[in-house]
Design a protein around this motif. Structure first.
Motif, PDB file in Angstrom:
ATOM      1  N   ASP A  84       1.924  -0.888 -18.989  1.00 15.57           N
ATOM      2  CA  ASP A  84       1.419  -2.216 -18.685  1.00 15.57           C
ATOM      3  C   ASP A  84       2.517  -3.229 -19.032  1.00 15.57           C
ATOM      4  N   VAL A  85       3.074  -3.854 -18.012  1.00  5.63           N
ATOM      5  CA  VAL A  85       4.101  -4.878 -18.227  1.00  5.63           C
ATOM      6  C   VAL A  85       3.637  -6.210 -17.639  1.00  5.63           C
ATOM      7  N   GLY A  86       2.327  -6.440 -17.689  1.00  3.00           N
ATOM      8  CA  GLY A  86       1.767  -7.661 -17.123  1.00  3.00           C
ATOM      9  C   GLY A  86       2.390  -8.919 -17.685  1.00  3.00           C
ATOM     10  N   GLY A  87       2.790  -8.887 -18.962  1.00  2.00           N
ATOM     11  CA  GLY A  87       3.412 -10.051 -19.570  1.00  2.00           C
ATOM     12  C   GLY A  87       4.779 -10.371 -19.011  1.00  2.00           C
ATOM     13  N   LEU A  88       5.323  -9.458 -18.204  1.00  2.00           N
ATOM     14  CA  LEU A  88       6.642  -9.670 -17.600  1.00  2.00           C
ATOM     15  C   LEU A  88       6.567  -9.978 -16.110  1.00  2.00           C
ATOM     16  N   ALA A  89       5.349 -10.135 -15.590  1.00  2.00           N
ATOM     17  CA  ALA A  89       5.192 -10.376 -14.149  1.00  2.00           C
ATOM     18  C   ALA A  89       5.946 -11.626 -13.709  1.00  2.00           C
ATOM     19  N   GLY A  90       6.074 -12.594 -14.608  1.00  2.00           N
ATOM     20  CA  GLY A  90       6.781 -13.813 -14.264  1.00  2.00           C
ATOM     21  C   GLY A  90       8.208 -13.556 -13.822  1.00  2.00           C
ATOM     22  N   ALA A 155       2.734  -9.543  -4.318  1.00  2.00           N
ATOM     23  CA  ALA A 155       2.998  -8.147  -4.663  1.00  2.00           C
ATOM     24  C   ALA A 155       3.748  -7.434  -3.550  1.00  2.00           C
ATOM     25  N   GLY A 156       3.328  -7.636  -2.315  1.00  2.00           N
ATOM     26  CA  GLY A 156       3.984  -6.974  -1.198  1.00  2.00           C
ATOM     27  C   GLY A 156       5.398  -7.474  -0.978  1.00  2.00           C
ATOM     28  N   PHE A 157       5.589  -8.781  -1.095  1.00  2.14           N
ATOM     29  CA  PHE A 157       6.916  -9.351  -0.894  1.00  2.14           C
ATOM     30  C   PHE A 157       7.873  -8.871  -1.981  1.00  2.14           C
ATOM     31  N   ALA A 158       7.395  -8.866  -3.233  1.00  6.51           N
ATOM     32  CA  ALA A 158       8.241  -8.410  -4.343  1.00  6.51           C
ATOM     33  C   ALA A 158       8.626  -6.946  -4.164  1.00  6.51           C
ATOM     34  N   ALA A 159       7.662  -6.129  -3.743  1.00  5.47           N
ATOM     35  CA  ALA A 159       7.944  -4.703  -3.553  1.00  5.47           C
ATOM     36  C   ALA A 159       8.966  -4.491  -2.444  1.00  5.47           C
ATOM     37  N   ASP A 160       8.828  -5.234  -1.346  1.00  2.00           N
ATOM     38  CA  ASP A 160       9.712  -5.047  -0.195  1.00  2.00           C
ATOM     39  C   ASP A 160      11.101  -5.644  -0.401  1.00  2.00           C
ATOM     40  N   ARG A 161      11.152  -6.800  -1.062  1.00  2.00           N
ATOM     41  CA  ARG A 161      12.411  -7.543  -1.129  1.00  2.00           C
ATOM     42  C   ARG A 161      13.129  -7.442  -2.468  1.00  2.00           C
ATOM     43  N   THR A 169      10.988   2.171  -7.891  1.00  2.00           N
ATOM     44  CA  THR A 169       9.978   2.794  -7.048  1.00  2.00           C
ATOM     45  C   THR A 169       8.629   2.975  -7.732  1.00  2.00           C
ATOM     46  N   ARG A 170       8.591   2.864  -9.051  1.00  2.00           N
ATOM     47  CA  ARG A 170       7.326   3.063  -9.763  1.00  2.00           C
ATOM     48  C   ARG A 170       6.749   1.760 -10.301  1.00  2.00           C
ATOM     49  N   THR A 171       7.373   0.638  -9.959  1.00  2.00           N
ATOM     50  CA  THR A 171       6.849  -0.676 -10.344  1.00  2.00           C
ATOM     51  C   THR A 171       5.823  -1.103  -9.309  1.00  2.00           C
ATOM     52  N   ARG A 172       4.645  -1.487  -9.769  1.00  2.00           N
ATOM     53  CA  ARG A 172       3.575  -1.833  -8.825  1.00  2.00           C
ATOM     54  C   ARG A 172       2.475  -2.599  -9.547  1.00  2.00           C
ATOM     55  N   PHE A 173       1.695  -3.335  -8.773  1.00  2.00           N
ATOM     56  CA  PHE A 173       0.476  -3.935  -9.278  1.00  2.00           C
ATOM     57  C   PHE A 173      -0.651  -2.922  -9.124  1.00  2.00           C
ATOM     58  N   ALA A 174      -1.341  -2.621 -10.207  1.00  2.00           N
ATOM     59  CA  ALA A 174      -2.464  -1.691 -10.164  1.00  2.00           C
ATOM     60  C   ALA A 174      -3.660  -2.348  -9.481  1.00  2.00           C
ATOM     61  N   ALA A 175      -4.699  -1.549  -9.264  1.00  2.00           N
ATOM     62  CA  ALA A 175      -5.888  -2.055  -8.573  1.00  2.00           C
ATOM     63  C   ALA A 175      -6.527  -3.225  -9.305  1.00  2.00           C
ATOM     64  N   ASP A 176      -6.380  -3.263 -10.637  1.00  2.00           N
ATOM     65  CA  ASP A 176      -6.966  -4.358 -11.415  1.00  2.00           C
ATOM     66  C   ASP A 176      -6.057  -5.573 -11.498  1.00  2.00           C
ATOM     67  N   GLY A 177      -4.915  -5.543 -10.786  1.00  3.37           N
ATOM     68  CA  GLY A 177      -3.994  -6.667 -10.781  1.00  3.37           C
ATOM     69  C   GLY A 177      -2.938  -6.647 -11.863  1.00  3.37           C
ATOM     70  N   THR A 178      -2.960  -5.628 -12.718  1.00  3.00           N
ATOM     71  CA  THR A 178      -1.985  -5.529 -13.798  1.00  3.00           C
ATOM     72  C   THR A 178      -0.671  -4.954 -13.276  1.00  3.00           C
ATOM     73  N   LEU A 179       0.419  -5.575 -13.620  1.00  2.00           N
ATOM     74  CA  LEU A 179       1.725  -5.045 -13.242  1.00  2.00           C
ATOM     75  C   LEU A 179       2.083  -3.894 -14.173  1.00  2.00           C
ATOM     76  N   ARG A 180       2.510  -2.774 -13.575  1.00  2.00           N
ATOM     77  CA  ARG A 180       2.878  -1.592 -14.349  1.00  2.00           C
ATOM     78  C   ARG A 180       4.257  -1.116 -13.908  1.00  2.00           C
ATOM     79  N   ALA A 181       5.035  -0.616 -14.879  1.00  2.00           N
ATOM     80  CA  ALA A 181       6.388  -0.157 -14.575  1.00  2.00           C
ATOM     81  C   ALA A 181       6.883   0.741 -15.692  1.00  2.00           C
ATOM     82  N   PRO A 182       7.786   1.669 -15.398  1.00  2.00           N
ATOM     83  CA  PRO A 182       8.442   2.450 -16.439  1.00  2.00           C
ATOM     84  C   PRO A 182       9.638   1.684 -16.986  1.00  2.00           C
TER      85      PRO A 182
END
Length: 272
Positions: A84-90, A155-161, A169-182
């Motif tokens: 959970d890296v939601g605090g870094l979504a900014g 989310a889509g723009f960030a993933a694509d661009r 490749t493993r950074t994504r917004f989960a179904a609950d809106g939380t950003l997750r990444a290794p």
């Protein structure tokens, strides 16, 4: 933060910093590992420079120092390395997307948001620059502005661009809106910020962001990044990132529990 501490922090930004060399056996990585293990053995962290992590010993996944079971506090998702890296979504999503829009000439930071059909709920004249220098992080209005100018979900723009081109490749917004990444994806992102050219986050945008943008106001801020000791810039109070262009050094810390003393000790071990 006091005026005195702010001025001290600003002064440190102008001090020359000698680039750190890569950690070797018995070097920085061992010292940093000891600092983190003593305070939070389940934490994930990484340190490095423009070419990537300092080495295999400078990237520690969640729970790696806590034993196979992580003291019972690290769940299966964490042990798999996606945190959970939601605090870094900014800085991982909003900040690079805003930078792409600025670089493309589609957004002027000092133009009121209403000129872009956004921010109607905010005081008249509110600008993206004001929101980016606000200490509480990216506001819903800033996200809304980015999505309006991108023509779709952030989310889509960030993933694509951003994330895709950097191999995150493993950074994504989960179904609950939380950003997750290794932590390895955070290392890719931070290494890119120190690269001289190429990639989705331009050197010009990074340079604009990692300087004091608030004049004599306190606390001092950049654009979603805050000045820190040792010539570094930081973002986040739970999961946290640091980058030092002058020192050609970056660091990421993902603790199991937010801890100001650990953040300080970790930062000082990496950049001090």
């Amino acid at each position: 933060m006091t005026l005195q501490s702010d001025r001290a922090g600003q002064a440190e930004q102008s001090e020359p910093t000698t680039p750190r060399t890569a950690a070797g056996p018995g070097g920085d990585a061992d010292r940093i590992r000891e600092v983190v293990r003593d305070a939070d053995p389940g934490a994930a962290w990484a340190v490095g420079g423009p070419d990537g992590p300092d080495g295999p010993d400078a990237v520690v996944e969640a729970g790696a120092d806590a034993g196979a079971d992580g003291d019972g506090d690290v769940d299966a998702g964490d042990r798999a390395g996606v945190l959970d890296v939601g605090g870094l979504a900014g800085v991982l999503a909003v900040w690079p997307v805003i930078g792409i829009l600025v670089d493309a000439g589609e957004l002027q930071l000092h133009t009121p948001l209403t000129a872009y059909g956004a921010g109607g709920e905010l005081p008249d004249g509110t600008t993206a620059h004001q929101l980016l220098t606000h200490g509480s992080g990216p506001s819903p209005a800033l996200v809304g502005l980015a999505e309006r100018l991108c023509g779709g979900p952030l989310a889509g723009f960030a993933a694509d661009r951003v994330w895709g081109p950097l191999g995150m490749t493993r950074t994504r917004f989960a179904a609950d809106g939380t950003l997750r990444a290794p932590v390895a994806d955070l290392a890719r992102f931070l290494s890119h910020l120190l690269a001289p050219a190429g990639g989705p986050v331009s050197p010009a945008w990074t340079a604009q962001s990692l300087r004091i943008r608030t004049g004599e106001l306190t606390p001092a801020r950049g654009l979603l990044w805050h000045p820190a000791p040792h010539g570094a810039w930081s973002h986040g109070e739970g999961p946290a990132l640091w980058v030092s262009p002058r020192g050609q050094r970056w660091a990421a810390l993902l603790p199991t529990t937010p801890s100001a003393p650990l953040r300080t000790a970790f930062r000082d071990a990496v950049f001090g």
